[in-house]
Motif scaffolding. Structure first.
Motif, PDB file in Angstrom:
ATOM      1  N   PRO A  92       6.692  -7.891  18.952  1.00  0.00           N
ATOM      2  CA  PRO A  92       5.665  -7.882  20.000  1.00  0.00           C
ATOM      3  C   PRO A  92       6.248  -8.181  21.378  1.00  0.00           C
ATOM      4  O   PRO A  92       7.377  -8.664  21.503  1.00  0.00           O
ATOM      5  CB  PRO A  92       4.702  -8.990  19.559  1.00  0.00           C
ATOM      6  CG  PRO A  92       5.557  -9.915  18.746  1.00  0.00           C
ATOM      7  CD  PRO A  92       6.579  -9.053  18.061  1.00  0.00           C
ATOM      8  N   ALA A  93       5.464  -7.905  22.395  1.00  0.00           N
ATOM      9  CA  ALA A  93       5.916  -8.128  23.768  1.00  0.00           C
ATOM     10  C   ALA A  93       5.837  -9.597  24.164  1.00  0.00           C
ATOM     11  O   ALA A  93       6.608 -10.056  25.011  1.00  0.00           O
ATOM     12  CB  ALA A  93       5.084  -7.281  24.731  1.00  0.00           C
ATOM     13  N   LYS A  94       4.947 -10.344  23.553  1.00  0.00           N
ATOM     14  CA  LYS A  94       4.755 -11.743  23.943  1.00  0.00           C
ATOM     15  C   LYS A  94       5.545 -12.681  23.030  1.00  0.00           C
ATOM     16  O   LYS A  94       5.831 -12.343  21.874  1.00  0.00           O
ATOM     17  CB  LYS A  94       3.272 -12.100  23.882  1.00  0.00           C
ATOM     18  CG  LYS A  94       2.648 -11.964  22.496  1.00  0.00           C
ATOM     19  CD  LYS A  94       1.163 -12.289  22.538  1.00  0.00           C
ATOM     20  CE  LYS A  94       0.541 -12.128  21.141  1.00  0.00           C
ATOM     21  NZ  LYS A  94      -0.902 -12.431  21.149  1.00  0.00           N
ATOM     22  N   TRP A 109      10.948 -17.586  22.763  1.00  0.00           N
ATOM     23  CA  TRP A 109      10.495 -17.427  21.393  1.00  0.00           C
ATOM     24  C   TRP A 109      10.950 -18.640  20.592  1.00  0.00           C
ATOM     25  O   TRP A 109      11.829 -19.396  21.036  1.00  0.00           O
ATOM     26  CB  TRP A 109      11.076 -16.156  20.784  1.00  0.00           C
ATOM     27  CG  TRP A 109      10.486 -14.889  21.337  1.00  0.00           C
ATOM     28  CD1 TRP A 109      10.366 -14.539  22.653  1.00  0.00           C
ATOM     29  CD2 TRP A 109       9.937 -13.811  20.585  1.00  0.00           C
ATOM     30  NE1 TRP A 109       9.784 -13.295  22.766  1.00  0.00           N
ATOM     31  CE2 TRP A 109       9.512 -12.825  21.512  1.00  0.00           C
ATOM     32  CE3 TRP A 109       9.775 -13.563  19.222  1.00  0.00           C
ATOM     33  CZ2 TRP A 109       8.934 -11.632  21.110  1.00  0.00           C
ATOM     34  CZ3 TRP A 109       9.203 -12.370  18.823  1.00  0.00           C
ATOM     35  CH2 TRP A 109       8.779 -11.420  19.764  1.00  0.00           C
ATOM     36  N   SER A 136       6.644 -15.197  20.331  1.00  0.00           N
ATOM     37  CA  SER A 136       6.050 -15.443  19.026  1.00  0.00           C
ATOM     38  C   SER A 136       6.939 -16.388  18.227  1.00  0.00           C
ATOM     39  O   SER A 136       8.026 -16.762  18.669  1.00  0.00           O
ATOM     40  CB  SER A 136       5.860 -14.124  18.270  1.00  0.00           C
ATOM     41  OG  SER A 136       5.076 -13.210  19.010  1.00  0.00           O
ATOM     42  N   PRO A 179      14.178 -11.508  21.661  1.00  0.00           N
ATOM     43  CA  PRO A 179      14.380 -12.066  23.008  1.00  0.00           C
ATOM     44  C   PRO A 179      14.899 -13.504  22.955  1.00  0.00           C
ATOM     45  O   PRO A 179      14.993 -14.111  21.877  1.00  0.00           O
ATOM     46  CB  PRO A 179      12.969 -11.989  23.620  1.00  0.00           C
ATOM     47  CG  PRO A 179      12.273 -10.914  22.857  1.00  0.00           C
ATOM     48  CD  PRO A 179      12.804 -11.026  21.455  1.00  0.00           C
ATOM     49  N   ARG A 182      12.017  -2.568  14.116  1.00  0.00           N
ATOM     50  CA  ARG A 182      12.139  -3.073  15.492  1.00  0.00           C
ATOM     51  C   ARG A 182      10.848  -2.865  16.277  1.00  0.00           C
ATOM     52  O   ARG A 182      10.524  -3.647  17.183  1.00  0.00           O
ATOM     53  CB  ARG A 182      13.285  -2.368  16.222  1.00  0.00           C
ATOM     54  CG  ARG A 182      14.677  -2.852  15.856  1.00  0.00           C
ATOM     55  CD  ARG A 182      15.709  -2.197  16.754  1.00  0.00           C
ATOM     56  NE  ARG A 182      17.063  -2.487  16.359  1.00  0.00           N
ATOM     57  CZ  ARG A 182      17.760  -3.548  16.769  1.00  0.00           C
ATOM     58  NH1 ARG A 182      17.191  -4.421  17.590  1.00  0.00           N
ATOM     59  NH2 ARG A 182      19.009  -3.723  16.367  1.00  0.00           N
ATOM     60  N   GLU A 183      10.125  -1.797  15.947  1.00  0.00           N
ATOM     61  CA  GLU A 183       8.883  -1.501  16.664  1.00  0.00           C
ATOM     62  C   GLU A 183       7.811  -2.565  16.435  1.00  0.00           C
ATOM     63  O   GLU A 183       6.809  -2.606  17.154  1.00  0.00           O
ATOM     64  CB  GLU A 183       8.352  -0.126  16.232  1.00  0.00           C
ATOM     65  CG  GLU A 183       7.860  -0.041  14.791  1.00  0.00           C
ATOM     66  CD  GLU A 183       8.971   0.190  13.764  1.00  0.00           C
ATOM     67  OE1 GLU A 183       8.644   0.382  12.571  1.00  0.00           O
ATOM     68  OE2 GLU A 183      10.155   0.164  14.156  1.00  0.00           O
ATOM     69  N   ASN A 184       8.021  -3.439  15.457  1.00  0.00           N
ATOM     70  CA  ASN A 184       7.044  -4.504  15.177  1.00  0.00           C
ATOM     71  C   ASN A 184       7.249  -5.741  16.046  1.00  0.00           C
ATOM     72  O   ASN A 184       6.441  -6.672  15.985  1.00  0.00           O
ATOM     73  CB  ASN A 184       7.125  -4.905  13.705  1.00  0.00           C
ATOM     74  CG  ASN A 184       6.642  -3.813  12.773  1.00  0.00           C
ATOM     75  OD1 ASN A 184       5.720  -3.064  13.115  1.00  0.00           O
ATOM     76  ND2 ASN A 184       7.262  -3.694  11.611  1.00  0.00           N
TER      77      ASN A 184
END
Length: 254
Positions: free
Chosen positions: A66-68, A143, A70, A90, A62-64
Motif C-alpha cells: 500500500p501507499a500508506k 513503516w 503499514s 519503504p 509487489r502490487e499489494n
C-alpha cells in the motif's frame, strides 16, 4: 566453491562495516540519517549475498504494497529477511524486545535506528510502549516490521503467532501486510554458510486493522494466509523440510 564464496562474503562484510559505522555516526546530525545509512548498509549486504554467494530472490505481490505506512507481519526463518524487507518496503523500523538494547554495539545500533523496544514480560507496559513509540514512528512516515512468531523458525514449521502485530495495527490504526518466504531453506539458523538459490517472497493483500473484532482474531487471519503460502513455496532450497508437511508442524514457543 561454496566455502570460497562465503569466505569472500564475510571478508567484504568485515571490510565495509567500519566505514559504514563512521557514516552512521555522522548521519546522526541529519533527520532520519541513521535509518537511511543503516538501510544502505543492509542493501549492500543483500547485494553481496546475491552477487558473491549467489543467493538471489524473487518477489510475488509487489502490487499489494500500500501507499500508506503499514505494519509488515513477516515470516521469520533467517537473518535474510531483516535485510530484504528494507529493500522491498519503504523506510521502516523493527519491533524488538528491550533486552536486546543492552547488547554492546548491536543493541546500541538498534536504539540508533529507532527500533521500537517493548517489555515482553509486562503486556500492559508493552501495549503502552507500542502506542507511544509506534505513534511517533507512524507520524514520521515510517513503516513498522514485526515477526509475529517472535524468533526464527526452521523451514516447514511454524511458531506460535503472538498477537503483538495485530494489537499494534489496531492501536495505531495501521493495516497489516502479511509476508511469507522460504529464506531458511538457503540460510540455516546460526550458519556461517549461506547457500546459492532463489528465495521466494510473497506479499499478501493488506488486512485492514478493523477486519476482525480482536487482536487474536486478526492474528489468525494473518497467520492463516502466511502459512497457506508457506506450503506453496516450501521445498525449493537445500534445507527444506523433507518431505514437505501439510499442514506445517507447530513449534510451541513462549
Amino acid at each position: 566453491m561454496l566455502w570460497l564464496r562465503n569466505l569472500a562474503y564475510w571478508l567484504l562484510v568485515v571490510v565495509i562495516t567500519p566505514p559504514f559505522f563512521v557514516v552512521v555516526m555522522l548521519s546522526m546530525l541529519v533527520p532520519m540519517g541513521v535509518n537511511k545509512t543503516t538501510t544502505a548498509w543492509a542493501l549492500t549486504l543483500l547485494w553481496l549475498l546475491e552477487h558473491v554467494v549467489g543467493l538471489k530472490y524473487r518477489v510475488i505481490g509487489r502490487e499489494n504494497i500500500p501507499a500508506k505506512p503499514s505494519v509488515i507481519c513477516c515470516k521469520h526463518q533467517s537473518g535474510w529477511e531483516t535485510l530484504a524487507t528494507q529493500k522491498i518496503f519503504p523506510l521502516q523500523v523493527f519491533v524488538a524486545k528491550r533486552e536486546l538494547f543492552k547488547i554492546p554495539f548491536f543493541g546500541w545500533g538498534l536504539k540508533l535506528t529507532r527500533t521500537i523496544g517493548i517489555d515482553r514480560g509486562n503486556p500492559q507496559r508493552a501495549s503502552q510502549q507500542i502506542v507511544e513509540q509506534g505513534s511517533k514512528r507512524k507520524a514520521e512516515g515510517l513503516w513498522i516490521t514485526i515477526f509475529p512468531e517472535g524468533t526464527r523458525i526452521k523451514p516447514g514449521y511454524r511458531g506460535r503467532y503472538k498477537a503483538g502485530a495485530a494489537r499494534m495495527a489496531q492501536l495505531l490504526q495501521m493495516d497489516l501486510v502479511p509476508v511469507a518466504l522460504n529464506s531458511g531453506e538457503f540460510w540455516p539458523r546460526n550458519s556461517f554458510l549461506k547457500y546459492p538459490g532463489t528465495v521466494t517472497v510473497v506479499i499478501g493483500t493488506p488486512i485492514a486493522y478493523d477486519a476482525a473484532p480482536s487482536a487474536e482474531a486478526l492474528t489468525r487471519l494473518c497467520e492463516d494466509w502466511i502459512e497457506a503460502q508457506q506450503v506453496e513455496i516450501q521445498g525449493a532450497g537445500p534445507f527444506a523440510l523433507q518431505p514437505p508437511q501439510v499442514p506445517t508442524p507447530v513449534i510451541s514457543r513462549s
